[in-house]
Design a protein around this motif. Structure first.
Motif, PDB file in Angstrom:
ATOM      1  N   MET A 104       0.887  -1.214  -0.107  1.00  0.00           N
ATOM      2  CA  MET A 104       0.107  -0.093  -0.126  1.00  0.00           C
ATOM      3  C   MET A 104       0.711   1.102  -0.048  1.00  0.00           C
ATOM      4  SD  MET A 104      -2.683   1.128   2.781  1.00  0.00           S
ATOM      5  CE  MET A 104      -3.519  -0.514   3.020  1.00  0.00           C
ATOM      6  N   TRP A 181       0.076  -2.118  -7.307  1.00  0.00           N
ATOM      7  CA  TRP A 181      -1.538  -2.211  -7.271  1.00  0.00           C
ATOM      8  C   TRP A 181      -1.874  -3.505  -7.125  1.00  0.00           C
ATOM      9  CZ3 TRP A 181      -5.014   1.195 -10.823  1.00  0.00           C
ATOM     10  CH2 TRP A 181      -6.272   1.243 -10.347  1.00  0.00           C
ATOM     11  N   TYR A 184      -1.307  -5.188  -3.894  1.00  0.00           N
ATOM     12  CA  TYR A 184      -2.403  -4.881  -2.968  1.00  0.00           C
ATOM     13  C   TYR A 184      -3.871  -5.533  -3.261  1.00  0.00           C
ATOM     14  CZ  TYR A 184      -6.497  -1.858  -1.706  1.00  0.00           C
ATOM     15  OH  TYR A 184      -7.626  -1.093  -1.270  1.00  0.00           O
ATOM     16  N   SER A 188      -5.037  -7.491   0.025  1.00  0.00           N
ATOM     17  CA  SER A 188      -6.167  -6.799   0.670  1.00  0.00           C
ATOM     18  C   SER A 188      -7.052  -8.107   0.879  1.00  0.00           C
ATOM     19  CB  SER A 188      -6.813  -5.754  -0.360  1.00  0.00           C
ATOM     20  OG  SER A 188      -7.784  -5.291   0.173  1.00  0.00           O
ATOM     21  N   LEU A 201      -6.966  -3.626   7.586  1.00  0.00           N
ATOM     22  CA  LEU A 201      -6.699  -2.507   6.994  1.00  0.00           C
ATOM     23  C   LEU A 201      -6.252  -1.379   7.769  1.00  0.00           C
ATOM     24  CD1 LEU A 201      -6.872  -0.703   4.272  1.00  0.00           C
ATOM     25  CD2 LEU A 201      -9.287  -0.192   5.094  1.00  0.00           C
ATOM     26  N   SER A 241      -8.015   7.227   0.725  1.00  0.00           N
ATOM     27  CA  SER A 241      -7.318   6.096   1.429  1.00  0.00           C
ATOM     28  C   SER A 241      -8.343   5.440   2.429  1.00  0.00           C
ATOM     29  CB  SER A 241      -6.201   6.285   2.594  1.00  0.00           C
ATOM     30  OG  SER A 241      -5.109   6.908   1.672  1.00  0.00           O
ATOM     31  N   TYR A 245     -10.290   2.420   0.319  1.00  0.00           N
ATOM     32  CA  TYR A 245      -9.777   0.993   0.724  1.00  0.00           C
ATOM     33  C   TYR A 245     -10.744   0.296   1.383  1.00  0.00           C
ATOM     34  CZ  TYR A 245      -5.055   2.960  -0.802  1.00  0.00           C
ATOM     35  OH  TYR A 245      -3.992   3.232  -1.533  1.00  0.00           O
ATOM     36  N   GLU A 248     -13.048  -1.205  -1.131  1.00  0.00           N
ATOM     37  CA  GLU A 248     -12.425  -2.296  -1.556  1.00  0.00           C
ATOM     38  C   GLU A 248     -12.195  -3.577  -0.875  1.00  0.00           C
ATOM     39  OE1 GLU A 248      -8.894  -0.779  -3.575  1.00  0.00           O
ATOM     40  OE2 GLU A 248     -10.153   0.585  -4.879  1.00  0.00           O
TER      41      GLU A 248
END
Length: 318
Positions: A104, A181, A184, A188, A201, A241, A245, A248
């Motif tokens: 990130m 990305w 990520y 994630s 997160l 952010s 985030y 997502e």
């Protein structure tokens, strides 16, 4: 969000769809009620308009300074709101959240160094190649490669058919941000399965903030303490952010990595719109056609996934 009623076991088998988090009252959370595709789209709009705001802030604090403010403010907000539990996690859990935080931070740093050198739309166009590559690697169906290829054509069309006129260093930063990305997206999803709600997160954001703090101090110094700069940086943190985030992470609990990655191809279109509205960057007919092509590819990917019903692609297979 701060007091989830259930957790996701780190030893749970990785299958297709992971159900959305449940609120203490037993009903799906309000964010989750948007549906995974709606969550991704809302997050994309938020992050690109936050990116446009960040561009206007760079003359005040520099690229690394903006990243530092964004990550610090986001970490503080998420840690206060989520109050993540620090005990009861395995070494693998902490390793996952640490890599998520590193990815990130690197993604943000590389991208902001890119937009300091090349236009926002071009930077996002190059950056999205990372998720597009991930969509091909993650998918086991040829049709998803077709949608990714179609989106890729739109991405290059949006860039005017080539990127030879761009600063090569800025273009390299954007491509590096794209690789981060993709990482990520993978981590994630893994973090979302190992930690309840947005706890993972919040912890990952703290990792990223701590990693970037020395860089921000060396790069921007006392400019980081200016009240106006701090206020604008906090706004960028929420838009770029905290909100996207979280959206997502919730989406990746229920959406396969391949579909999510192709949805990321919408980001250049959103960035171009944000650039037009905030940075006075106009769109040509070719760029408008490219946006339509990218959106069509994303819609095709979603329709393909809906048609498959419950079939999914395990992120851990990457």
């Amino acid at each position: 969000m701060s007091t989830p009623s259930a957790t996701t076991s780190s030893s749970a088998p990785v299958s297709g769809t992971v159900h959305a988090p449940v609120s203490p009252g037993g009903a799906p959370g309000r964010l989750g009620s948007l549906g995974p595709v709606g969550l991704v789209l809302a997050g994309g709009i938020s992050v690109q308009f936050g990116g446009a705001l960040a561009v206007t802030l760079m003359p005040r604090a520099g690229a690394l300074g903006v990243v530092t403010l964004r990550l610090l403010a986001a970490a503080v907000v998420l840690l206060v709101v989520c109050r993540p539990r620090l005990r009861g996690h395995s070494r693998a859990d902490w390793g996952t959240v640490a890599v998520f935080g590193i990815a990130m931070g690197a993604m943000n740093g590389l991208f902001y160094e890119s937009v300091a050198r090349i236009p926002l739309g071009a930077a996002v166009t190059l950056e999205v190649l990372g998720p597009l590559a991930l969509s091909v690697l993650a998918s086991r169906r040829a049709v998803n490669a077709v949608w990714a290829g179609l989106a890729l054509c739109g991405v290059f069309l949006l860039g005017g058919g080539g990127f030879g006129d761009l600063d090569p260093v800025g273009a390299a930063f954007a491509l590096g941000a794209g690789a981060m990305w993709a990482a990520y997206i993978v981590f994630s999803a893994r973090t979302g399965r190992r930690f309840p709600q947005a706890d993972g997160l919040a912890l990952a954001m703290a990792v990223a903030a701590l990693l970037f703090l020395p860089l921000g101090i060396v790069s921007s110094g006392t400019r980081l303490l200016d009240p106006t700069t701090v206020a604008l940086g906090s706004a960028v943190a929420v838009l770029s952010s905290v909100l996207p985030y979280t959206l997502e992470l919730l989406a990746l609990r229920r959406l396969p990595a391949s579909t999510f990655a192709i949805l990321m191809s919408l980001e250049p279109a959103i960035a171009a719109t944000a650039g037009f509205l905030i940075l006075d960057q106009s769109l040509s007919t070719t760029q408008a056609a490219a946006i339509a092509l990218v959106i069509g590819a994303s819609m095709g990917a979603v329709r393909t996934q809906v048609g498959r019903g419950k079939a999914t692609v395990p992120v851990d297979a990457l």
